[in-house]
Motif scaffolding. Structure first.
Motif, short mmCIF file in Angstrom:
data_model
loop_
_atom_site.label_atom_id
_atom_site.label_comp_id
_atom_site.label_asym_id
_atom_site.label_seq_id
_atom_site.Cartn_x
_atom_site.Cartn_y
_atom_site.Cartn_z
N TYR A 139 -7.25 12.61 141.73
CA TYR A 139 -7.54 11.97 143.01
C TYR A 139 -8.77 11.07 142.92
CZ TYR A 139 -5.04 16.30 144.23
OH TYR A 139 -4.15 17.33 144.28
N ASP A 140 -8.98 10.31 144.00
CA ASP A 140 -10.20 9.52 144.14
C ASP A 140 -11.33 10.43 144.63
OD1 ASP A 140 -9.86 9.93 146.88
OD2 ASP A 140 -9.37 7.85 147.33
N PRO A 141 -12.56 9.91 144.76
CA PRO A 141 -13.69 10.78 145.15
C PRO A 141 -13.53 11.47 146.50
CG PRO A 141 -14.51 8.76 144.17
CD PRO A 141 -13.03 8.57 144.35
N GLY A 143 -10.71 12.67 147.44
CA GLY A 143 -9.55 13.56 147.31
C GLY A 143 -8.31 13.04 147.99
N GLY A 144 -8.29 11.75 148.31
CA GLY A 144 -7.14 11.15 148.98
C GLY A 144 -7.22 11.25 150.48
N TYR A 145 -7.68 12.41 151.00
CA TYR A 145 -7.75 12.55 152.46
C TYR A 145 -8.84 13.51 152.92
CZ TYR A 145 -5.11 16.99 152.19
OH TYR A 145 -4.69 18.26 151.91
N GLY A 146 -9.77 13.83 152.05
CA GLY A 146 -10.93 14.60 152.47
C GLY A 146 -10.82 16.10 152.38
N HIS A 147 -9.73 16.63 151.84
CA HIS A 147 -9.62 18.08 151.69
C HIS A 147 -10.63 18.54 150.64
CE1 HIS A 147 -8.10 22.07 150.81
NE2 HIS A 147 -7.23 21.97 151.81
N PRO A 148 -11.37 19.63 150.90
CA PRO A 148 -12.40 20.04 149.95
C PRO A 148 -11.87 20.35 148.55
CG PRO A 148 -12.08 21.71 151.67
CD PRO A 148 -11.39 20.48 152.12
N ASP A 149 -10.69 20.94 148.45
CA ASP A 149 -10.15 21.25 147.13
C ASP A 149 -9.75 19.99 146.38
OD1 ASP A 149 -10.51 24.00 147.30
OD2 ASP A 149 -8.57 24.32 148.24
N HIS A 150 -9.28 18.98 147.10
CA HIS A 150 -8.93 17.72 146.46
C HIS A 150 -10.19 17.00 145.97
CE1 HIS A 150 -4.56 17.15 147.69
NE2 HIS A 150 -4.90 18.34 148.17
N TYR A 183 -6.58 7.49 135.84
CA TYR A 183 -6.00 6.89 137.04
C TYR A 183 -6.24 7.77 138.25
CZ TYR A 183 -3.15 3.84 134.01
OH TYR A 183 -2.72 2.92 133.08
N TRP A 184 -6.37 7.11 139.40
CA TRP A 184 -6.38 7.81 140.68
C TRP A 184 -5.05 7.57 141.38
CZ3 TRP A 184 -11.74 5.63 142.57
CH2 TRP A 184 -12.78 6.26 141.84
N ASN A 185 -4.56 8.58 142.09
CA ASN A 185 -3.36 8.41 142.91
C ASN A 185 -3.64 7.44 144.05
OD1 ASN A 185 -1.39 10.43 141.83
ND2 ASN A 185 -3.04 11.85 142.31
N GLU A 215 -1.72 6.58 158.85
CA GLU A 215 -3.07 6.87 158.36
C GLU A 215 -3.20 8.29 157.82
OE1 GLU A 215 -3.47 6.57 162.96
OE2 GLU A 215 -2.26 5.68 161.36
N ASP A 216 -2.18 9.13 158.01
CA ASP A 216 -2.21 10.48 157.47
C ASP A 216 -1.76 10.55 156.02
OD1 ASP A 216 -3.13 11.52 159.87
OD2 ASP A 216 -1.12 11.92 160.64
N VAL A 217 -1.22 9.45 155.50
CA VAL A 217 -0.79 9.41 154.09
C VAL A 217 -2.03 9.32 153.21
CG1 VAL A 217 0.50 8.13 152.35
CG2 VAL A 217 1.41 8.34 154.69
N PRO A 218 -2.20 10.21 152.25
CA PRO A 218 -3.39 10.18 151.40
C PRO A 218 -3.40 9.00 150.43
CG PRO A 218 -2.32 12.34 151.32
CD PRO A 218 -1.36 11.39 151.96
N GLY A 219 -4.60 8.51 150.16
CA GLY A 219 -4.79 7.54 149.09
C GLY A 219 -4.32 6.14 149.37
N VAL A 220 -4.17 5.76 150.65
CA VAL A 220 -3.68 4.42 150.98
C VAL A 220 -4.81 3.40 150.79
CG1 VAL A 220 -2.66 2.97 152.76
CG2 VAL A 220 -2.04 5.39 152.61
#
Length: 299
Positions: A139-141, A143-150, A183-185, A215-220
């Motif tokens: 993932y990117d920094p 995590g794609g959508y802010g989840h702590p585990d990501h 690569y990042w997703n 906007e709920d899709v991660p990594g857009v």
């Protein structure tokens, strides 16, 4: 190289199901082409919400056995993708799902979010030095959508790549190895817009009560930020991706080219997968997207 194939791909994900949603086509494609595809999942996804009512008892606030159940779901998903090398960071249950950001689960003993990054990275260094992948996907920094585990998976993957390449670091974990490309997703904005246009056009034929927000899709990201695109001519691997997603039955419901998570809100299932190269040299001409994550490293 311990008999491993010439091309070796490593993916690092936070929970079981993240890999199938983000990279199912990519994993199935490279596995079918003979590359060594390895997945490291950082938690068992113990805090996930459960979709099927008959399995609701698995949830963390009831039997708290969802994690062990999801080990089986992940194995089934990997069988659909043709991937035999799938592992949990530090072994199954070493790190626990941290829940959503700002919840008390973030700081429970064993929570992945609370783990020391270098300690967690050491487990991944051992995998990197064993498999010696040329390509890493994570993932990117954010995590794609802010989840702590990501977010933590990103931190651990990046740190492990650094440490694995350092000859003086933990020689007991194997010989140093530098990953050629990281690569990042990602998902291009135009692809998200097109996917949701299809979803709206499908209307009542989609078997979900509502529609997610784009906007709920991660990594857009803007289209120009995407540097690699893995396609599936003739949708050869989309069926495998959809089957892998269905295998994660506690977390995902699939309806044709659409799917929903526990919120029961439909979103597009993407037949093409997209990436941003953040370390290493592109194998595509300037201004063009790569169509092979190994481009430029297959010697």
């Amino acid at each position: 190289m311990n008999g491993l194939p010439a091309r070796r791909l490593l993916l690092v994900h936070a929970h079981p199901d993240d890999e199938s949603i983000n990279n199912g086509v990519t994993m199935a494609k490279y596995a079918a082409e003979g590359a060594h595809v390895a997945l490291v999942t950082c938690t068992l996804g113990e805090e996930g919400e459960v979709i099927p009512p008959e399995l609701a008892h698995l949830a963390a606030d009831r039997d708290d056995t969802l994690g062990s159940h999801r080990i089986g779901e992940l194995a089934a998903a990997m069988a659909e993708l043709g991937v035999s090398d799938h592992r949990f960071l530090g072994g199954p249950g070493r790190y626990r799902d941290s829940g959503m950001m700002g919840t008390e689960q973030n700081h429970r003993p064993g929570a992945f979010w609370a783990a020391d990054v270098d300690d967690a990275a050491a487990h991944l260094v051992e995998v990197i030095r064993e498999l010696r992948p040329q390509v890493l996907v994570t993932y990117d920094p954010d995590g794609g959508y802010g989840h702590p585990d990501h977010i933590q998976a990103h931190r651990v993957a990046v740190r492990a790549a650094e440490l694995a390449a350092e000859p003086a670091y933990r020689r007991d974990l194997g010989e140093a190895h530098r990953i050629a490309k990281i690569y990042w997703n990602r998902v291009p904005r135009s692809v998200v817009d097109e996917g949701f246009a299809r979803l709206r056009a499908a209307g009542a034929s989609v078997d979900f009560p509502g529609v997610a927000r784009p906007e709920d899709v991660p990594g857009v990201v803007p289209d120009e930020q995407v540097t690699a695109e893995i396609g599936d001519e003739g949708e050869k691997y989309v069926a495998a991706k959809a089957a892998a997603m269905r295998a994660h039955a506690t977390q995902i419901a699939v309806d044709g080219p659409f799917f929903a998570l526990s919120n029961d809100l439909a979103q597009p299932l993407f037949a093409r997968e997209y990436y941003e190269l953040v370390a290493g040299r592109s194998g595509a001409p300037a201004g063009e997207r790569e169509h092979d994550l190994f481009a430029g490293v297959d010697a």
